[in-house]
Structure formats: structure tokens, C-alpha cells
Design a protein around this motif. Structure first.
Motif, PDB file in Angstrom:
ATOM      1  N   ASP A  44       0.491  -1.094   0.003  1.00 44.09           N
ATOM      2  CA  ASP A  44      -0.119   0.049   0.028  1.00 44.09           C
ATOM      3  C   ASP A  44       0.884   1.295   0.162  1.00 44.09           C
ATOM      4  OD1 ASP A  44       0.997   0.215   2.533  1.00 44.09           O
ATOM      5  OD2 ASP A  44      -0.929  -0.049   3.508  1.00 44.09           O
ATOM      6  N   ASN A  45       0.226   2.368   0.056  1.00 45.73           N
ATOM      7  CA  ASN A  45       0.737   3.748   0.277  1.00 45.73           C
ATOM      8  C   ASN A  45       1.868   4.021   1.334  1.00 45.73           C
ATOM      9  OD1 ASN A  45      -0.500   4.379  -2.066  1.00 45.73           O
ATOM     10  ND2 ASN A  45      -2.156   5.489  -0.807  1.00 45.73           N
ATOM     11  N   HIS A  46       1.720   3.182   2.281  1.00 45.42           N
ATOM     12  CA  HIS A  46       2.608   3.253   3.546  1.00 45.42           C
ATOM     13  C   HIS A  46       3.795   2.091   3.458  1.00 45.42           C
ATOM     14  CE1 HIS A  46       0.072   6.213   5.176  1.00 45.42           C
ATOM     15  NE2 HIS A  46      -0.918   5.311   5.043  1.00 45.42           N
ATOM     16  N   GLY A  47       3.630   1.348   2.499  1.00 45.27           N
ATOM     17  CA  GLY A  47       4.652   0.318   2.318  1.00 45.27           C
ATOM     18  C   GLY A  47       4.448  -1.006   3.265  1.00 45.27           C
ATOM     19  N   ASN A  48       3.313  -1.127   3.592  1.00 46.81           N
ATOM     20  CA  ASN A  48       2.661  -2.318   4.316  1.00 46.81           C
ATOM     21  C   ASN A  48       2.176  -3.499   3.183  1.00 46.81           C
ATOM     22  OD1 ASN A  48       3.518  -1.414   6.882  1.00 46.81           O
ATOM     23  ND2 ASN A  48       1.289  -0.349   6.772  1.00 46.81           N
ATOM     24  N   LEU A  49       2.299  -4.594   3.418  1.00 47.21           N
ATOM     25  CA  LEU A  49       1.738  -5.527   2.480  1.00 47.21           C
ATOM     26  C   LEU A  49       0.449  -5.865   2.486  1.00 47.21           C
ATOM     27  CD1 LEU A  49       2.914  -7.870   0.712  1.00 47.21           C
ATOM     28  CD2 LEU A  49       2.576  -9.611   2.499  1.00 47.21           C
ATOM     29  N   ILE A  50      -0.350  -5.575   1.303  1.00 53.46           N
ATOM     30  CA  ILE A  50      -1.732  -5.573   1.053  1.00 53.46           C
ATOM     31  C   ILE A  50      -2.385  -7.002   1.749  1.00 53.46           C
ATOM     32  CG2 ILE A  50      -3.634  -5.336  -0.207  1.00 53.46           C
ATOM     33  CD1 ILE A  50      -2.013  -3.444  -1.935  1.00 53.46           C
ATOM     34  N   PRO A  51      -3.158  -7.057   2.658  1.00 55.77           N
ATOM     35  CA  PRO A  51      -3.779  -8.233   3.212  1.00 55.77           C
ATOM     36  C   PRO A  51      -4.771  -8.989   2.203  1.00 55.77           C
ATOM     37  CG  PRO A  51      -4.744  -6.529   4.418  1.00 55.77           C
ATOM     38  CD  PRO A  51      -3.578  -5.777   3.578  1.00 55.77           C
ATOM     39  N   ASP A  52      -5.404  -8.263   1.056  1.00 56.81           N
ATOM     40  CA  ASP A  52      -6.335  -8.433   0.321  1.00 56.81           C
ATOM     41  C   ASP A  52      -5.822  -9.703  -0.415  1.00 56.81           C
ATOM     42  OD1 ASP A  52      -7.994  -6.799   1.630  1.00 56.81           O
ATOM     43  OD2 ASP A  52      -7.642  -5.202  -0.268  1.00 56.81           O
ATOM     44  N   GLU A  53      -6.584 -10.379  -1.056  1.00 60.52           N
ATOM     45  CA  GLU A  53      -6.418 -11.543  -2.007  1.00 60.52           C
ATOM     46  C   GLU A  53      -5.754 -10.873  -3.229  1.00 60.52           C
ATOM     47  OE1 GLU A  53      -9.350 -14.660  -2.652  1.00 60.52           O
ATOM     48  OE2 GLU A  53      -9.513 -14.814  -0.631  1.00 60.52           O
ATOM     49  N   ILE A  54      -4.812 -11.331  -3.747  1.00 58.77           N
ATOM     50  CA  ILE A  54      -4.317 -11.058  -5.034  1.00 58.77           C
ATOM     51  C   ILE A  54      -5.034 -11.898  -6.350  1.00 58.77           C
ATOM     52  CG2 ILE A  54      -2.338 -10.528  -6.425  1.00 58.77           C
ATOM     53  CD1 ILE A  54      -2.396  -8.905  -4.007  1.00 58.77           C
ATOM     54  N   ILE A  55      -5.248 -10.992  -7.251  1.00 56.15           N
ATOM     55  CA  ILE A  55      -6.131 -11.639  -8.648  1.00 56.15           C
ATOM     56  C   ILE A  55      -5.040 -11.922  -9.583  1.00 56.15           C
ATOM     57  CG2 ILE A  55      -7.650 -11.797 -10.371  1.00 56.15           C
ATOM     58  CD1 ILE A  55      -9.439  -9.895  -8.535  1.00 56.15           C
ATOM     59  N   ALA A  56      -4.857 -13.115  -9.961  1.00 60.18           N
ATOM     60  CA  ALA A  56      -3.892 -13.598 -11.012  1.00 60.18           C
ATOM     61  C   ALA A  56      -4.726 -14.081 -12.299  1.00 60.18           C
ATOM     62  CB  ALA A  56      -3.021 -14.651 -10.411  1.00 60.18           C
ATOM     63  N   PHE A  57      -4.291 -13.611 -13.243  1.00 65.18           N
ATOM     64  CA  PHE A  57      -5.122 -14.329 -14.746  1.00 65.18           C
ATOM     65  C   PHE A  57      -3.977 -15.161 -15.295  1.00 65.18           C
ATOM     66  CE2 PHE A  57      -6.840 -10.028 -13.621  1.00 65.18           C
ATOM     67  CZ  PHE A  57      -8.361 -10.348 -13.771  1.00 65.18           C
ATOM     68  N   ARG A  58      -4.782 -16.100 -15.844  1.00 65.75           N
ATOM     69  CA  ARG A  58      -3.935 -17.066 -16.607  1.00 65.75           C
ATOM     70  C   ARG A  58      -4.896 -17.232 -18.055  1.00 65.75           C
ATOM     71  NH1 ARG A  58      -2.686 -23.279 -14.880  1.00 65.75           N
ATOM     72  NH2 ARG A  58      -2.309 -23.883 -16.995  1.00 65.75           N
ATOM     73  N   PHE A  59      -3.970 -16.948 -19.032  1.00 61.35           N
ATOM     74  CA  PHE A  59      -4.678 -16.863 -20.416  1.00 61.35           C
ATOM     75  C   PHE A  59      -4.194 -18.471 -20.908  1.00 61.35           C
ATOM     76  CE2 PHE A  59      -3.969 -12.434 -19.839  1.00 61.35           C
ATOM     77  CZ  PHE A  59      -5.263 -12.009 -19.918  1.00 61.35           C
TER      78      PHE A  59
END
Length: 72
Positions: A44-59
Motif C-alpha cells: 500500500d502507500n505506507h509500504g505495508n503488505l496488502i492483506p487482500d487476495e491478489i487476483i492472477a490471470f492465466r490465459f
């Protein structure tokens, strides 16, 4: 004399095998315990790891995305 040469070469080979195994084990443990390098978008803007799920796309079937003219 031949028996002595064979004995010494066998002992040296076993010693090198054991030393290589120990060095490999230590290197493996070092690699397995390294901290993961995170991509900059995961912070995030403060340098902390975002705790939300990360979306990955695979084609899949990417060859269908291109139009090839078959001249057969």
C-alpha cells in the motif's frame, strides 16, 4: 600397491560425496528459508503488505488469440 591406491581413492571419493551432501543440504536450507521478494503492487502507500487476495490471470489457448491466414 594397487590395493592401497584403490583403498585411498575409495575413501577420498566417499569423503567428497559426504562433504558434497552436507554442502548441498546447507545450501538447500538457505534457499528454502529466504524471504520471498514481493512485487511492488502488493504494497500500500505506507509500504505495508496488502492483506487482500491478489487476483492472477492465466490465459490458456493463447494460440487462438492470433489470426493466421492458412494458405494451404
Amino acid at each position: 600397491m594397487l590395493a592401497l591406491t584403490l583403498t585411498i581413492s575409495t575413501l577420498v571419493s566417499v569423503l567428497f560425496f559426504c562433504v558434497g551432501g552436507v554442502i548441498g543440504w546447507i545450501a538447500r536450507e538457505n534457499i528454502m528459508t529466504k524471504q520471498m521478494n514481493y512485487h511492488p503492487e502488493m504494497f500500500d502507500n505506507h509500504g505495508n503488505l496488502i492483506p487482500d487476495e491478489i487476483i492472477a490471470f492465466r490465459f490458456e489457448n493463447s494460440e487462438e488469440l492470433y489470426d493466421y491466414d492458412d494458405e494451404d
